[in-house]
Design a protein around this motif. Structure first.
Motif, PDB file in Angstrom:
ATOM      1  N   GLU A  19       0.830  -1.212   0.000  1.00  0.00           N
ATOM      2  CA  GLU A  19       0.000   0.000   0.000  1.00  0.00           C
ATOM      3  C   GLU A  19       0.861   1.258   0.000  1.00  0.00           C
ATOM      4  O   GLU A  19       0.527   2.253  -0.650  1.00  0.00           O
ATOM      5  N   GLU A  20       1.960   1.219   0.740  1.00  0.00           N
ATOM      6  CA  GLU A  20       2.857   2.370   0.766  1.00  0.00           C
ATOM      7  C   GLU A  20       3.415   2.651  -0.627  1.00  0.00           C
ATOM      8  O   GLU A  20       3.478   3.799  -1.076  1.00  0.00           O
ATOM      9  N   GLY A  21       3.808   1.599  -1.315  1.00  0.00           N
ATOM     10  CA  GLY A  21       4.336   1.769  -2.663  1.00  0.00           C
ATOM     11  C   GLY A  21       3.289   2.283  -3.629  1.00  0.00           C
ATOM     12  O   GLY A  21       3.574   3.134  -4.487  1.00  0.00           O
ATOM     13  N   ARG A  22       2.048   1.780  -3.502  1.00  0.00           N
ATOM     14  CA  ARG A  22       0.984   2.230  -4.385  1.00  0.00           C
ATOM     15  C   ARG A  22       0.708   3.729  -4.180  1.00  0.00           C
ATOM     16  O   ARG A  22       0.525   4.476  -5.151  1.00  0.00           O
ATOM     17  N   ALA A  23       0.706   4.166  -2.923  1.00  0.00           N
ATOM     18  CA  ALA A  23       0.498   5.592  -2.633  1.00  0.00           C
ATOM     19  C   ALA A  23       1.629   6.443  -3.203  1.00  0.00           C
ATOM     20  O   ALA A  23       1.387   7.516  -3.790  1.00  0.00           O
ATOM     21  N   LYS A  24       2.859   5.976  -3.051  1.00  0.00           N
ATOM     22  CA  LYS A  24       4.005   6.718  -3.577  1.00  0.00           C
ATOM     23  C   LYS A  24       3.954   6.750  -5.111  1.00  0.00           C
ATOM     24  O   LYS A  24       4.330   7.750  -5.730  1.00  0.00           O
TER      25      LYS A  24
END
Length: 424
Positions: A373-378
């Motif tokens: 999820e962190e990567g998707r947001a970034k």
């Protein structure tokens, strides 16, 4: 009166015609220029060669027809028994059962069931083809060995390997390996001194196969290190699979990667660590990763750590990412993404920003997208701030065809549970 065979008579008759033809041509053209005389002799020689080739082809065709008839006879006589042993017999058969399957009377065992070596050669060929083309997963090795022993095939194969022509040696070695037959160490030692590399390699594989895969010394030799190829990797994988099925402990492949010097051989060992899930030895690759300047080896170690989820390597991957060549950077970023701990987001962003290589930029963006999820947001944040030059990378994520290839696999894509006639 002297009696001669028909073949000798034909031979003498042929020589007489050849002698007559040469004498006739020489007499006919003796007053002609040398060029014409030479041309006439060449023409005669060509005709003789064509006649000889025709005769050779004629006798070859007769021999092939005889072989075909004999092969058909053996297949009709013993084919059903072979198919039963290979595809249907799921238990270890007794001697009486094997005799009944092949419809052999005990009294007929007093003399050989096969008359000559040609019949043995053809029977081996039939059995081998049935074995590799039919559903032989249920084949019991002891039944195959007993069936072959009934026709005296093991001794025949050993004789061919020891004394036959090179082509027949190789064919016999392949049969021995496939059927996991025992082979005399004296014969193997003789073949290990062969000047032909393929024969030496097959001899070593036969040793491994006939010793319940306990003799793995070949894979630690200088010969293996210098001459390894894709065939060796396949053979080693099959050998280790059979060991694991037999309940034997697998060797430390990380140690093998250390004792070898050839980059191709080291990469092979590291790849097989993934295949056999040797997580416990991953730490031993750390010094190899840090000290080696071999690009392909560093990439394989990175992939192995990523696929096996070896978390202790992550800091080392982060520290070395920007100093590696472009292809190696991609392998390291894939490994970080497979680890998925959340600690490598900064390194992935550095991989995206600190390069001018479009391939590296796209792969870094792909890893960020797959980094939870962190990567998707970034990823969406980077899309909002993207320059005109960078927007072309994001278009791959919007196209439904290219988007199917964006996902990054987390596990190695093979199936250790699938068995074949080689590793069963």
């Amino acid at each position: 009166m002297v009696n001669i065979s028909i073949f000798k008579y034909i031979y003498y008759l042929f020589l007489a015609y050849v002698k007559f033809l040469f004498t006739f041509v020489i007499a006919k053209f003796q007053d002609y220029p040398n060029e014409i005389r030479v041309a006439a002799l060449v023409a005669v020689v060509c005709v003789m060669i064509m006649v000889v080739m025709w005769i050779a082809m004629f006798f070859k065709s007769i021999g092939n027809r005889r072989r075909a008839r004999l092969r058909e006879h053996l297949a009709d006589r013993y084919g059903e028994g072979m198919r039963y042993v290979i595809s249907e017999a799921t238990h270890k058969m007794t001697a009486d059962e094997i005799l009944r399957v092949f419809d052999v009377d005990v009294k007929s065992l007093e003399k050989p069931l096969l008359k000559n070596e040609r019949e043995k050669e053809l029977l081996v060929e039939i059995f081998y083809r049935l074995f590799i083309t039919r559903d032989s997963d249920v084949a019991v090795t002891e039944n195959i060995h007993a069936s072959l022993q009934l026709f005296d095939i093991p001794d025949f194969l050993e004789k061919v390997i020891s004394l036959g022509r090179m082509k027949r040696k190789v064919e016999a070695l392949n049969v021995v390996r496939t059927f996991k037959l025992q082979i005399s160490p004296w014969v193997i030692n003789k073949l290990l001194n062969s000047k032909y590399m393929s024969v030496k390699r097959l001899a070593m594989y036969s040793t491994i196969m006939s010793s319940s895969d306990s003799a793995l010394e070949y894979f630690e030799t200088d010969f293996f290190d210098k001459n390894s190829c894709i065939k060796d990797e396949i053979e080693l994988a099959y050998s280790l699979q059979r060991r694991r099925k037999a309940g034997l402990k697998l060797p430390n492949l990380a140690r093998w990667a250390h004792i070898q010097t050839n980059e191709r051989t080291q990469c092979m060992c590291v790849r097989l660590m993934r295949r056999f899930n040797e997580v416990e030895y991953c730490g031993q690759l750390t010094d190899l990763y840090s000290q080696s300047r071999k690009k392909k080896l560093i990439e394989e170690i990175s992939r192995t750590w990523g696929y096996l989820h070896y978390l202790d390597c992550e800091q080392l991957l982060i520290e070395t990412l920007l100093t590696q060549p472009d292809d190696t950077k991609v392998a390291i970023m894939h490994a970080m993404t497979r680890l998925g701990t959340g600690k490598s987001m900064g390194a992935l962003l550095e991989g995206f920003k600190n390069t001018t290589n479009p391939h590296v930029q796209f792969e870094a963006l792909r890893c960020i997208y797959n980094y939870g999820e962190e990567g998707r947001a970034k990823f969406y944040e980077l899309e909002q701030k993207a320059t005109e030059e960078e927007k072309k990378f994001f278009s791959f994520f919007k196209n439904p065809i290219t988007f199917e290839k964006i996902r990054l696999d987390r596990e190695q894509a093979y199936h250790p549970s699938v068995e074949t006639v080689f590793n069963g």
